[in-house]
Design a protein around this motif. Structure first.
Motif, PDB file in Angstrom:
ATOM      1  N   PRO A  31      53.367   7.354  34.268  1.00  0.00           N
ATOM      2  CA  PRO A  31      54.044   7.382  34.930  1.00  0.00           C
ATOM      3  C   PRO A  31      54.769   7.132  36.016  1.00  0.00           C
ATOM      4  CG  PRO A  31      51.796   8.640  33.885  1.00  0.00           C
ATOM      5  CD  PRO A  31      51.603   7.053  34.075  1.00  0.00           C
ATOM      6  N   ALA A  32      53.487   6.538  36.853  1.00  0.00           N
ATOM      7  CA  ALA A  32      54.016   6.248  38.350  1.00  0.00           C
ATOM      8  C   ALA A  32      55.364   5.449  38.126  1.00  0.00           C
ATOM      9  CB  ALA A  32      52.871   5.234  39.071  1.00  0.00           C
ATOM     10  N   ALA A  33      55.090   4.169  36.757  1.00  0.00           N
ATOM     11  CA  ALA A  33      55.596   3.313  37.225  1.00  0.00           C
ATOM     12  C   ALA A  33      57.657   3.960  36.754  1.00  0.00           C
ATOM     13  CB  ALA A  33      55.665   2.564  36.208  1.00  0.00           C
ATOM     14  N   THR A  34      57.814   4.033  35.518  1.00  0.00           N
ATOM     15  CA  THR A  34      58.382   6.077  35.541  1.00  0.00           C
ATOM     16  C   THR A  34      59.100   6.500  36.308  1.00  0.00           C
ATOM     17  OG1 THR A  34      57.285   5.903  33.336  1.00  0.00           O
ATOM     18  CG2 THR A  34      58.891   7.424  33.575  1.00  0.00           C
ATOM     19  N   VAL A  35      58.299   6.770  37.458  1.00  0.00           N
ATOM     20  CA  VAL A  35      59.061   7.748  38.108  1.00  0.00           C
ATOM     21  C   VAL A  35      59.541   6.862  39.054  1.00  0.00           C
ATOM     22  CG1 VAL A  35      58.706   9.572  40.493  1.00  0.00           C
ATOM     23  CG2 VAL A  35      57.528   9.738  38.559  1.00  0.00           C
ATOM     24  N   SER A  36      58.672   5.237  39.529  1.00  0.00           N
ATOM     25  CA  SER A  36      59.152   4.481  40.310  1.00  0.00           C
ATOM     26  C   SER A  36      60.407   3.965  40.132  1.00  0.00           C
ATOM     27  CB  SER A  36      58.005   2.983  40.636  1.00  0.00           C
ATOM     28  OG  SER A  36      58.683   2.161  41.383  1.00  0.00           O
ATOM     29  N   ILE A  37      61.281   3.394  39.101  1.00  0.00           N
ATOM     30  CA  ILE A  37      61.913   2.840  37.776  1.00  0.00           C
ATOM     31  C   ILE A  37      62.857   4.127  38.374  1.00  0.00           C
ATOM     32  CG2 ILE A  37      63.236   1.967  35.892  1.00  0.00           C
ATOM     33  CD1 ILE A  37      60.900   0.936  35.524  1.00  0.00           C
ATOM     34  N   ALA A  38      63.063   5.428  38.287  1.00  0.00           N
ATOM     35  CA  ALA A  38      63.932   6.458  37.935  1.00  0.00           C
ATOM     36  C   ALA A  38      64.183   6.738  39.431  1.00  0.00           C
ATOM     37  CB  ALA A  38      63.292   7.467  37.654  1.00  0.00           C
ATOM     38  N   SER A  39      63.703   6.298  39.881  1.00  0.00           N
ATOM     39  CA  SER A  39      64.107   6.516  41.882  1.00  0.00           C
ATOM     40  C   SER A  39      65.766   5.389  42.367  1.00  0.00           C
ATOM     41  CB  SER A  39      62.835   6.910  42.853  1.00  0.00           C
ATOM     42  OG  SER A  39      62.324   5.401  42.358  1.00  0.00           O
TER      43      SER A  39
END
Length: 386
Positions: A31-39
């Motif tokens: 989840p953290a990686a997904t949010v980081s990439i999305a940002s």
């Protein structure tokens, strides 16, 4: 003759438990990686939608886990064996391929996330419960490498940064789909009904709360709420490990290993916040001034699960699925209403403080119920013996 295992055997068991526990890091990182990439690859409005979708995905993962794994581990009259279902593996692979093909489409990502997270939750849960440690090690490595590669590509603002992330999940799914020597037990329908109801009520609180934050406070606060929840969610790695092991059987060793890991994880999180790691990872929405206190309170909220998980697992092993559902629903609804009341303050500290209070409230409820049920069973046993 002593029945205690030799020290070297106990040390080996502790090391195996620790390695398997650490293998949960990649799952928590997704989840953290997904949010980081999305940002870095999506505009702010789509980031807000992805942040909520991440919470929804976590909820769906918990729900599928309840059906496939927890209901079987809670069925006291069966052998309580679990396996990774091939239908879920197939859906996960299709979802990974869809994201890899349409990596710039936020809608595809939001739809695929629940399937991918559910596959990761169930796959790891099966491996931990059945002690498939070697298989789980390699699956965790592939997920971790894929997530790391995706985040690094995101830092470089490369559009296809999601592809390594889903590629790691795809390979891990293949590994976890390898055949095993046992068959899954058939869960008791009554137990499954109560377990799924339990998870549906309690797990739905967090995506609803995040959606409320998005609606009332805007996408920036929703992303920040998800980011802080995700970072503090690193503490869920040892807590979920302990929960799975205790659902099978009570183990002081696993409790000690998990508690030590929680303390270590808090230290790592504090150091990373001090060094500015999270501000770099989550880009513009994360600033030390806005996140230090909420993150600390969020870590306390997660750590409080140590107190609630032990009596919870004990009641599960007793077969008290109905009682647990009623207790958890009561605590969840009370916590949600209290959290809604403080959203208007526009201060995430108060929201996480309410979640912390709710977790401690659950611990008191479960321990009181456990003691009452243990006393009733003891009285019944003594009455039968008399």
């Amino acid at each position: 003759m002593s029945l205690e295992p030799p020290p070297e055997l106990g040390l080996r068991r502790a090391m195996v438990s620790f390695v398997t526990l650490v293998g949960g890091v990649p799952l928590a990182v997704i989840p953290a990686a997904t949010v980081s990439i999305a940002s870095r690859v999506f505009p702010l409005p789509e980031q807000g939608a992805i942040a909520v979708a991440t919470m929804v995905a976590t909820f769906v993962g918990q729900l599928v886990f309840a059906v496939v794994v927890e209901s079987r581990l809670s069925s006291a009259s069966t052998e309580r064996r679990v396996t990774f279902p091939l239908w879920l593996a197939g859906l996960s692979m299709l979802a990974a391929i869809a994201v890899a093909v349409a990596y710039t489409n936020a809608v595809v990502l939001c739809v695929a996330l629940p399937v991918l997270v559910a596959s990761l939750e169930v796959g790891r849960g099966v491996s931990v419960a059945e002690r498939l440690d070697t298989r789980e090690f390699w699956a965790a490595v592939t997920v971790g490498v894929g997530a790391l590669a995706g985040v690094v590509a995101g830092f470089a603002r490369i559009e296809w940064a999601l592809i390594p992330l889903v590629a790691g999940i795809f390979v891990a799914t293949v590994i976890r789909s390898m055949p095993v020597s046992h068959h899954a037990s058939r869960p008791e329908p009554r137990v499954m009904g109560w377990v799924v109801t339990d998870v549906a009520i309690t797990g739905g609180i967090y995506p609803l709360l995040n959606a409320t934050v998005l609606a009332l406070l805007g996408p920036a606060q929703a992303v920040l709420f998800t980011s802080i929840s995700t970072v503090s969610g690193l503490l869920a790695i040892p807590l979920n490990f302990m929960r799975l092991r205790l659902l099978k059987a009570h183990s002081r060793l696993d409790i000690v290993v998990s508690a030590a890991a929680v303390v270590g994880a808090i230290v790592v999180i504090v150091v990373c916040e001090w060094l500015g790691v999270f501000g770099y990872a989550f880009h513009g929405t994360w600033t030390e001034a806005a996140t230090a206190v909420p993150l600390f309170v969020a870590c306390l909220w997660r750590a409080a699960s140590l107190a609630s998980t032990i009596p919870f697992a004990s009641l599960r092993r007793m077969g008290e699925a109905k009682l647990l559902t009623l207790l958890r629903a009561t605590a969840a609804v009370a916590t949600f209403l209290a959290a809604l009341a403080v959203v208007a303050t526009d201060d995430l500290v108060w929201i996480f403080a309410v979640l912390l209070g709710g977790e401690l409230f659950q611990a008191v409820l479960y321990e009181s119920a456990r003691r009452r049920k243990a006393a009733e069973r003891l009285a019944a046993h003594e009455g039968a013996a008399g």
